[in-house]
Design an enzyme around this catalytic site. Structure first.
Site, PDB file in Angstrom:
ATOM      1  N   ASP A  53      -2.633   3.100   4.206  1.00  0.00           N
ATOM      2  CA  ASP A  53      -2.153   1.757   3.890  1.00  0.00           C
ATOM      3  C   ASP A  53      -0.627   1.724   3.964  1.00  0.00           C
ATOM      4  OD1 ASP A  53      -4.779   1.070   3.372  1.00  0.00           O
ATOM      5  OD2 ASP A  53      -4.583   1.273   1.189  1.00  0.00           O
ATOM      6  N   ARG A  54      -0.091   0.564   4.275  1.00  0.00           N
ATOM      7  CA  ARG A  54       1.351   0.419   4.457  1.00  0.00           C
ATOM      8  C   ARG A  54       2.168   0.904   3.251  1.00  0.00           C
ATOM      9  NH1 ARG A  54       4.130  -4.599   7.627  1.00  0.00           N
ATOM     10  NH2 ARG A  54       6.245  -3.757   7.700  1.00  0.00           N
TER      11      ARG A  54
END
Length: 257
Positions: free
Chosen positions: A75-76
């Site tokens: 995930d970012r």
């Protein structure tokens, strides 16, 4: 077979503070800071995969396009080790390992509250509705089983440090399951954290990845450094060696075209 530990080499990724964790003719493993996409999306923001292609092109003076395949993602807002394949054969073999869940994935998470006990296994059913995922009390047609194990490594100032081992690879799985047990990850406003962290990071680190080398067959242990400002005392490298946690500490110095 004992795994080969792949220590951070004195090889940097665009910036002397940015470590290359492992690199050979088939693989490239690098540290991903929080805030950087692994793969490009509709935002058009720079991503680690494109940076990796450009780094390889410059390092080896390659003409034309560079092959670099994504075999997993983070995930970012999550930092840690990311592995890419440099050949189609490596990509196919690594992708099969991830599908068959033979890859060992270890995370570090700092969560709110004092987690009771020393270790446990969580088994939940996660359902996604309207871009939001949540734990449901019983399986549904749209839910997926999610399993993980965790060990409490420490407790300090109303927080707990956990080592998390994934058994399944559901989207946002660690974030959802830890929040559901009442201990959201620090900074994870989406899943119940009380306050943000300074640069929208969340205190989740993809710490170790163990895979079978796609051509040699030995097991590789790929380990991420602990970044600067990680919210736990007395852990990680000294300040001069630790990489920045946030992508924006790098990107002003990296030409993106």
């Amino acid at each position: 077979m004992n795994p080969t530990a792949c220590k951070t080499r004195p090889l940097c990724f665009f910036d002397p503070r940015w470590p290359v964790i492992y690199e050979d003719n088939h693989l490239l493993a690098v540290y991903k800071p929080s805030g950087l996409l692994v793969q490009g999306d509709r935002t058009g923001d720079v991503c680690l995969q494109d940076l990796g292609k450009r780094w390889l092109k410059e390092r080896y003076h390659k003409p034309g396009n560079v092959f670099l395949a994504m075999v997993h993602r983070l995930d970012r807002p999550v930092a840690g080790v990311v592995l890419f394949a440099r050949t189609s054969k490596a990509a196919a073999r690594l992708s099969r390992q991830f599908r068959e869940r033979s890859v060992d994935k270890q995370y570090l998470a700092v969560v709110g509250g004092s987690v009771s006990g020393q270790a446990d296994r969580l088994i939940d059913h996660i359902e996604r509705r309207d871009r939001l995922s949540r734990v449901v009390p019983a399986p549904t047609d749209g839910s997926q089983e999610a399993r993980l194990r965790y060990t409490v490594l420490g407790r300090h100032s109303g927080k707990s440090l956990l080592k998390v081992s994934l058994e399944t690879g559901r989207r946002h799985q660690i974030r959802i399951q830890l929040a559901h047990m009442g201990h959201p990850i620090l900074g994870d406003l989406r899943y119940g954290a009380a306050t943000p962290l300074p640069n929208r990071q969340i205190a989740l680190l993809a710490y170790q990845l163990m895979v079978e080398h796609p051509t040699r067959g030995d097991r590789l242990l790929l380990a991420s450094p602990i970044p600067l400002q990680w919210p736990w005392p007395d852990i990680g490298m000294s300040g001069g060696q630790a990489p920045p946690w946030d992508w924006r500490a790098f990107d002003s110095d990296i030409p993106l075209t």
